[in-house]
Design a protein around this motif. Structure first.
Motif, PDB file in Angstrom:
ATOM      1  N   LEU A   1      -1.536  65.433 118.221  1.00 41.63           N
ATOM      2  CA  LEU A   1      -2.458  64.551 118.565  1.00 41.63           C
ATOM      3  C   LEU A   1      -3.640  65.082 119.423  1.00 41.63           C
ATOM      4  O   LEU A   1      -3.117  65.896 120.520  1.00 41.63           O
ATOM      5  CB  LEU A   1      -1.998  63.152 119.268  1.00 41.63           C
ATOM      6  CG  LEU A   1      -0.981  62.452 118.454  1.00 41.63           C
ATOM      7  CD1 LEU A   1      -0.743  61.091 119.263  1.00 41.63           C
ATOM      8  CD2 LEU A   1      -1.599  62.124 117.127  1.00 41.63           C
TER       9      LEU A   1
ATOM     10  N   ILE B   1      -5.115  63.037 114.469  1.00 43.54           N
ATOM     11  CA  ILE B   1      -3.872  63.613 114.015  1.00 43.54           C
ATOM     12  C   ILE B   1      -4.253  64.816 113.353  1.00 43.54           C
ATOM     13  O   ILE B   1      -4.883  64.910 112.271  1.00 43.54           O
ATOM     14  CB  ILE B   1      -3.146  62.694 112.913  1.00 43.54           C
ATOM     15  CG1 ILE B   1      -2.962  61.279 113.661  1.00 43.54           C
ATOM     16  CG2 ILE B   1      -1.791  63.337 112.698  1.00 43.54           C
ATOM     17  CD1 ILE B   1      -2.419  60.273 112.385  1.00 43.54           C
TER      18      ILE B   1
ATOM     19  N   ASN C   1      -6.155  59.279 112.232  1.00 41.54           N
ATOM     20  CA  ASN C   1      -6.356  59.009 113.728  1.00 41.54           C
ATOM     21  C   ASN C   1      -5.262  57.841 114.048  1.00 41.54           C
ATOM     22  O   ASN C   1      -4.910  56.986 113.246  1.00 41.54           O
ATOM     23  CB  ASN C   1      -7.667  58.536 114.004  1.00 41.54           C
ATOM     24  CG  ASN C   1      -8.012  57.064 113.509  1.00 41.54           C
ATOM     25  OD1 ASN C   1      -7.689  56.062 114.159  1.00 41.54           O
ATOM     26  ND2 ASN C   1      -8.662  57.092 112.218  1.00 41.54           N
ATOM     27  N   VAL C   2      -5.036  57.812 115.144  1.00 42.77           N
ATOM     28  CA  VAL C   2      -4.291  56.726 115.942  1.00 42.77           C
ATOM     29  C   VAL C   2      -5.092  56.375 116.951  1.00 42.77           C
ATOM     30  O   VAL C   2      -5.781  57.047 117.817  1.00 42.77           O
ATOM     31  CB  VAL C   2      -2.745  57.044 116.496  1.00 42.77           C
ATOM     32  CG1 VAL C   2      -1.834  57.149 115.485  1.00 42.77           C
ATOM     33  CG2 VAL C   2      -2.918  58.245 117.509  1.00 42.77           C
ATOM     34  N   CYS C   3      -5.088  54.843 117.390  1.00 44.25           N
ATOM     35  CA  CYS C   3      -6.067  54.437 118.276  1.00 44.25           C
ATOM     36  C   CYS C   3      -5.290  53.223 118.854  1.00 44.25           C
ATOM     37  O   CYS C   3      -4.618  52.564 118.568  1.00 44.25           O
ATOM     38  CB  CYS C   3      -7.281  54.019 117.682  1.00 44.25           C
ATOM     39  SG  CYS C   3      -7.310  52.818 116.418  1.00 44.25           S
TER      40      CYS C   3
ATOM     41  N   TYR D   1      -4.180  52.771 113.229  1.00 43.38           N
ATOM     42  CA  TYR D   1      -3.832  54.290 112.625  1.00 43.38           C
ATOM     43  C   TYR D   1      -4.501  54.041 111.210  1.00 43.38           C
ATOM     44  O   TYR D   1      -4.356  53.076 110.523  1.00 43.38           O
ATOM     45  CB  TYR D   1      -2.590  54.299 112.799  1.00 43.38           C
ATOM     46  CG  TYR D   1      -1.429  53.107 112.541  1.00 43.38           C
ATOM     47  CD1 TYR D   1      -1.096  53.095 111.392  1.00 43.38           C
ATOM     48  CD2 TYR D   1      -0.811  52.624 113.486  1.00 43.38           C
ATOM     49  CE1 TYR D   1      -0.317  52.104 110.870  1.00 43.38           C
ATOM     50  CE2 TYR D   1      -0.018  51.527 113.273  1.00 43.38           C
ATOM     51  CZ  TYR D   1       0.062  51.096 111.870  1.00 43.38           C
ATOM     52  OH  TYR D   1       0.928  50.207 111.593  1.00 43.38           O
TER      53      TYR D   1
ATOM     54  N   ALA E   1       2.117  59.194 109.889  1.00 40.68           N
ATOM     55  CA  ALA E   1       1.883  57.922 110.794  1.00 40.68           C
ATOM     56  C   ALA E   1       3.045  57.660 111.693  1.00 40.68           C
ATOM     57  O   ALA E   1       2.564  57.344 112.987  1.00 40.68           O
ATOM     58  CB  ALA E   1       1.170  56.872 109.726  1.00 40.68           C
TER      59      ALA E   1
ATOM     60  N   ALA F   1       2.859  60.093 114.441  1.00 34.94           N
ATOM     61  CA  ALA F   1       1.565  60.034 115.320  1.00 34.94           C
ATOM     62  C   ALA F   1       1.714  58.714 116.477  1.00 34.94           C
ATOM     63  O   ALA F   1       1.512  58.831 117.551  1.00 34.94           O
ATOM     64  CB  ALA F   1       0.402  60.019 114.545  1.00 34.94           C
ATOM     65  N   VAL F   2       2.367  57.589 115.784  1.00 34.52           N
ATOM     66  CA  VAL F   2       2.259  56.461 116.692  1.00 34.52           C
ATOM     67  C   VAL F   2       3.284  56.615 117.598  1.00 34.52           C
ATOM     68  O   VAL F   2       3.173  56.254 118.761  1.00 34.52           O
ATOM     69  CB  VAL F   2       2.669  55.164 115.589  1.00 34.52           C
ATOM     70  CG1 VAL F   2       2.833  53.770 116.444  1.00 34.52           C
ATOM     71  CG2 VAL F   2       1.369  54.802 114.851  1.00 34.52           C
TER      72      VAL F   2
ATOM     73  N   SER G   1       2.542  50.432 106.454  1.00 32.88           N
ATOM     74  CA  SER G   1       1.992  50.062 107.895  1.00 32.88           C
ATOM     75  C   SER G   1       3.174  49.212 108.491  1.00 32.88           C
ATOM     76  O   SER G   1       3.353  49.512 109.756  1.00 32.88           O
ATOM     77  CB  SER G   1       0.753  49.248 107.901  1.00 32.88           C
ATOM     78  OG  SER G   1       0.160  48.974 109.195  1.00 32.88           O
TER      79      SER G   1
END
Ligand SMILES: CC(C)(COP(=O)(O)OP(=O)(O)OC[C@H]1O[C@@H](n2cnc3c(N)ncnc32)[C@H](O)[C@@H]1OP(=O)(O)O)[C@@H](O)C(=O)NCCC(=O)NCCS
Length: 143
Positions: free
Chosen positions: A3, A56, A65-67, A79, A91, A94-95, A119
């Protein structure tokens, strides 16, 4: 996978990710046209106080992306991966890394469309618990 902070050079790829028909369908979000996307990113996301937005990065490629952002007094997590990057565990990882390293505030919340089973799995694998149901989705909380 790592990240990292988002730069202007990442925006076109991130725009294309959210504009893909399968991404829009799964996320149940219409996506944004190019001008609206850039405006949103530059005025509401990047550098906005209290926001987290991380790219990512897989061997120099922008995979997604993660946000996280504050809204209605709560911290929300999101994400999104480019379509070609789905199904590799990215994912979930990344989370996990965002929550372990970059975002320590709790509780955190997420809402997910009922049909978005991947998700829901990503959230559950990261300790989120389903706390509510709406017509179109489920609410999740991480304490
Ligand atoms: C949702 C999204 C982020 C998932 O990314 P990903 O990297 O493919 O997810 P992961 O590989 O980390 O994990 C997906 C999990 O869902 C599972 N899954 C995938 N398809 C599934 C299905 N149809 N039914 C049930 N589970 C499914 C996978 O098996 C995996 O679980 P496992 O690790 O227990 O096997 C990605 O599809 C995406 O970007 N979608 C569009 C944007 C979006 O929906 N964002 C979230 C909005 S709330």
């Amino acid at each position: 996978m790592k990240l990292r902070e988002c730069t202007d050079a990442d925006l076109e790829t991130l725009f294309e990710h959210q504009a893909h028909p399968e991404v829009k369908a799964l996320a149940e979000h219409p996506g944004r046209e190019r001008d609206a996307f850039y405006l949103h990113m530059k005025t509401k996301v990047l550098g906005y106080p209290g926001n987290t937005f991380l790219v990512i990065d897989v061997d120099g490629a922008v995979a997604g992306n993660v946000c996280a952002w504050h809204q209605d007094g709560k911290l929300w997590v999101g994400y999104l991966l480019g379509r070609e990057w789905w199904g590799r565990g990215l994912a979930s990882r990344a989370v996990a890394e965002m929550l372990a390293v970059h975002l320590k505030e709790r509780p955190a919340y997420a809402d997910v469309a009922k049909a978005n089973l991947p998700s829901q799995r990503v959230l559950e694998k990261n300790g989120f618990v389903r706390i509510g149901e709406r017509d179109d989705g489920f609410d999740y909380e991480l304490k």
